[in-house]
Design a protein around this motif. Structure first.
Motif, PDB file in Angstrom:
ATOM      1  N   ALA A 152      -3.014   8.662  -3.859  1.00 23.72           N
ATOM      2  CA  ALA A 152      -1.701   9.278  -4.069  1.00 23.72           C
ATOM      3  C   ALA A 152      -0.688   8.236  -4.549  1.00 23.72           C
ATOM      4  O   ALA A 152       0.131   8.505  -5.437  1.00 23.72           O
ATOM      5  CB  ALA A 152      -1.207   9.933  -2.782  1.00 23.72           C
ATOM      6  N   ILE A 153      -0.740   7.051  -3.962  1.00 22.70           N
ATOM      7  CA  ILE A 153       0.167   5.976  -4.361  1.00 22.70           C
ATOM      8  C   ILE A 153      -0.173   5.503  -5.769  1.00 22.70           C
ATOM      9  O   ILE A 153       0.714   5.174  -6.564  1.00 22.70           O
ATOM     10  CB  ILE A 153       0.099   4.802  -3.362  1.00 22.70           C
ATOM     11  CG1 ILE A 153       0.442   5.284  -1.952  1.00 22.70           C
ATOM     12  CG2 ILE A 153       1.027   3.667  -3.781  1.00 22.70           C
ATOM     13  CD1 ILE A 153       1.814   5.921  -1.832  1.00 22.70           C
ATOM     14  N   GLN A 154      -1.455   5.458  -6.088  1.00 24.72           N
ATOM     15  CA  GLN A 154      -1.900   5.045  -7.420  1.00 24.72           C
ATOM     16  C   GLN A 154      -1.293   5.944  -8.490  1.00 24.72           C
ATOM     17  O   GLN A 154      -0.824   5.466  -9.539  1.00 24.72           O
ATOM     18  CB  GLN A 154      -3.426   5.067  -7.510  1.00 24.72           C
ATOM     19  CG  GLN A 154      -3.990   4.708  -8.883  1.00 24.72           C
ATOM     20  CD  GLN A 154      -3.702   3.280  -9.298  1.00 24.72           C
ATOM     21  OE1 GLN A 154      -3.617   2.389  -8.445  1.00 24.72           O
ATOM     22  NE2 GLN A 154      -3.548   3.042 -10.595  1.00 24.72           N
ATOM     23  N   ASN A 203       1.485   7.736  -8.300  1.00 30.08           N
ATOM     24  CA  ASN A 203       2.921   7.443  -8.374  1.00 30.08           C
ATOM     25  C   ASN A 203       3.167   6.120  -9.097  1.00 30.08           C
ATOM     26  O   ASN A 203       4.120   5.989  -9.885  1.00 30.08           O
ATOM     27  CB  ASN A 203       3.533   7.379  -6.972  1.00 30.08           C
ATOM     28  CG  ASN A 203       3.578   8.732  -6.293  1.00 30.08           C
ATOM     29  OD1 ASN A 203       3.518   9.773  -6.943  1.00 30.08           O
ATOM     30  ND2 ASN A 203       3.674   8.724  -4.978  1.00 30.08           N
ATOM     31  N   TRP A 204       2.299   5.139  -8.802  1.00 34.47           N
ATOM     32  CA  TRP A 204       2.441   3.834  -9.448  1.00 34.47           C
ATOM     33  C   TRP A 204       2.260   3.949 -10.963  1.00 34.47           C
ATOM     34  O   TRP A 204       2.981   3.325 -11.735  1.00 34.47           O
ATOM     35  CB  TRP A 204       1.440   2.834  -8.873  1.00 34.47           C
ATOM     36  CG  TRP A 204       1.483   1.530  -9.625  1.00 34.47           C
ATOM     37  CD1 TRP A 204       0.576   1.064 -10.530  1.00 34.47           C
ATOM     38  CD2 TRP A 204       2.532   0.568  -9.568  1.00 34.47           C
ATOM     39  NE1 TRP A 204       0.993  -0.128 -11.036  1.00 34.47           N
ATOM     40  CE2 TRP A 204       2.193  -0.455 -10.462  1.00 34.47           C
ATOM     41  CE3 TRP A 204       3.720   0.471  -8.850  1.00 34.47           C
ATOM     42  CZ2 TRP A 204       2.998  -1.573 -10.654  1.00 34.47           C
ATOM     43  CZ3 TRP A 204       4.532  -0.637  -9.037  1.00 34.47           C
ATOM     44  CH2 TRP A 204       4.177  -1.652  -9.933  1.00 34.47           C
ATOM     45  N   GLN A 262       0.819  -1.204   0.000  1.00 29.71           N
ATOM     46  CA  GLN A 262       0.000   0.000   0.000  1.00 29.71           C
ATOM     47  C   GLN A 262       0.858   1.261   0.000  1.00 29.71           C
ATOM     48  O   GLN A 262       0.334   2.370   0.133  1.00 29.71           O
ATOM     49  CB  GLN A 262      -0.930  -0.005   1.212  1.00 29.71           C
ATOM     50  CG  GLN A 262      -2.008  -1.078   1.132  1.00 29.71           C
ATOM     51  CD  GLN A 262      -2.999  -0.798   0.016  1.00 29.71           C
ATOM     52  OE1 GLN A 262      -3.760   0.173   0.059  1.00 29.71           O
ATOM     53  NE2 GLN A 262      -2.994  -1.639  -1.005  1.00 29.71           N
ATOM     54  N   SER A 263       2.167   1.097  -0.142  1.00 29.83           N
ATOM     55  CA  SER A 263       3.063   2.247  -0.260  1.00 29.83           C
ATOM     56  C   SER A 263       4.065   1.935  -1.372  1.00 29.83           C
ATOM     57  O   SER A 263       4.204   0.777  -1.798  1.00 29.83           O
ATOM     58  CB  SER A 263       3.822   2.486   1.052  1.00 29.83           C
ATOM     59  OG  SER A 263       4.771   1.444   1.282  1.00 29.83           O
ATOM     60  N   GLY A 264       4.769   2.955  -1.829  1.00 35.15           N
ATOM     61  CA  GLY A 264       5.754   2.744  -2.874  1.00 35.15           C
ATOM     62  C   GLY A 264       6.837   1.764  -2.449  1.00 35.15           C
ATOM     63  O   GLY A 264       7.249   0.891  -3.225  1.00 35.15           O
ATOM     64  N   ASN A 311      10.169   6.873  -2.681  1.00 38.92           N
ATOM     65  CA  ASN A 311      10.154   8.091  -1.863  1.00 38.92           C
ATOM     66  C   ASN A 311       8.832   8.852  -1.947  1.00 38.92           C
ATOM     67  O   ASN A 311       8.642   9.853  -1.264  1.00 38.92           O
ATOM     68  CB  ASN A 311      11.300   9.016  -2.269  1.00 38.92           C
ATOM     69  CG  ASN A 311      12.655   8.404  -1.969  1.00 38.92           C
ATOM     70  OD1 ASN A 311      12.789   7.641  -1.020  1.00 38.92           O
ATOM     71  ND2 ASN A 311      13.639   8.724  -2.786  1.00 38.92           N
ATOM     72  N   GLY A 312       7.956   8.396  -2.822  1.00 38.14           N
ATOM     73  CA  GLY A 312       6.614   8.980  -2.884  1.00 38.14           C
ATOM     74  C   GLY A 312       6.509  10.258  -3.690  1.00 38.14           C
ATOM     75  O   GLY A 312       5.726  11.143  -3.355  1.00 38.14           O
ATOM     76  N   GLY A 313       7.280  10.372  -4.766  1.00 40.09           N
ATOM     77  CA  GLY A 313       7.120  11.570  -5.605  1.00 40.09           C
ATOM     78  C   GLY A 313       8.260  11.785  -6.527  1.00 40.09           C
ATOM     79  O   GLY A 313       9.219  11.047  -6.558  1.00 40.09           O
ATOM     80  N   LEU A 356       9.146   6.273  -6.871  1.00 37.97           N
ATOM     81  CA  LEU A 356       8.123   5.382  -6.342  1.00 37.97           C
ATOM     82  C   LEU A 356       8.357   5.142  -4.847  1.00 37.97           C
ATOM     83  O   LEU A 356       7.438   5.263  -4.028  1.00 37.97           O
ATOM     84  CB  LEU A 356       8.159   4.047  -7.085  1.00 37.97           C
ATOM     85  CG  LEU A 356       7.195   2.970  -6.560  1.00 37.97           C
ATOM     86  CD1 LEU A 356       5.736   3.396  -6.797  1.00 37.97           C
ATOM     87  CD2 LEU A 356       7.473   1.629  -7.221  1.00 37.97           C
TER      88      LEU A 356
END
Length: 199
Positions: A107-109, A111-112, A40-42, A197-199, A195
């Motif tokens: 938000a993760i979607q 980035n994915w 559920q996270s990068g 680091n989230g951005g 991915l």
């Protein structure tokens, strides 16, 4: 260590020529296969890629490109020589990509999607080099004639020599491309960092 990779499949029995007349008449078949990952996270997604990605040698890949190239050939003896009169290729390129097994936070979607688009573009470059190799096989062998070969056996040996060099060149080009993409500041390295680091 994760790495993007291209896996190649070119059967020895398929080494053959392709006529110029048919150059524009064929197109590769491209397929996409996926393997499931979770998270559920990068960072979780990337770790799952490391656990579930396709095996390539002693490592797992983020994605890979595989192909199968076969030919239908027409060798004809002519005045004691052998000529490759026609050949029809069948090229199937398969891209294997990761796919989350459950919905992601919005938000993760996002980035994915950026990550997957970049990985897909990377694999498409590998696909293009495979198509280019097939075209080069065509150019290197079209109209190939081997004298004193009424049983059309010597011509196959000659083509194997030519096509082996083309195949090796394609493999090396793919390895060089991966090295650059995963190297310092490379596109894949940037995608992975974004991915995780989230951005």
């Amino acid at each position: 260590m994760l790495r993007a990779c291209v896996r190649l499949y070119l059967p020895t029995a398929a080494l053959v020529a392709f006529p110029l007349a048919a150059h524009a008449e064929w197109k590769p078949v491209e397929k996409v296969e996926t393997y499931a990952i979770s998270g559920q996270s990068g960072l979780e997604l990337y770790r799952s890629i490391g656990e579930n990605g396709p095996n390539v040698g002693i490592t797992r890949a983020i994605a890979h490109t595989n192909f199968k190239l076969t030919w239908t050939r027409d060798y004809q003896p002519r005045a004691g020589a052998c000529v490759l009169v026609s050949a029809k290729p069948k090229l199937i390129i398969t891209y294997t990509l990761p796919s989350p097994s459950s919905p992601l936070p919005s938000a993760i979607q996002k980035n994915w999607e950026v990550f997957l688009a970049g990985v897909s573009a990377h694999e498409k470059v590998h696909g293009a080099t495979i198509v280019d190799m097939a075209r080069k096989i065509e150019a290197a062998t079209v109209g190939l004639t081997v004298p004193d070969d009424p049983k059309c056996s010597k011509i196959r040996v000659e083509m194997t020599k030519r096509l082996s060099a083309l195949s090796q060149a394609q493999r090396q080009a793919s390895r060089d491309f991966d090295r650059i993409e995963l190297g310092q500041g490379g596109n894949l390295q940037k995608l992975i960092l974004a991915l995780v680091n989230g951005g």
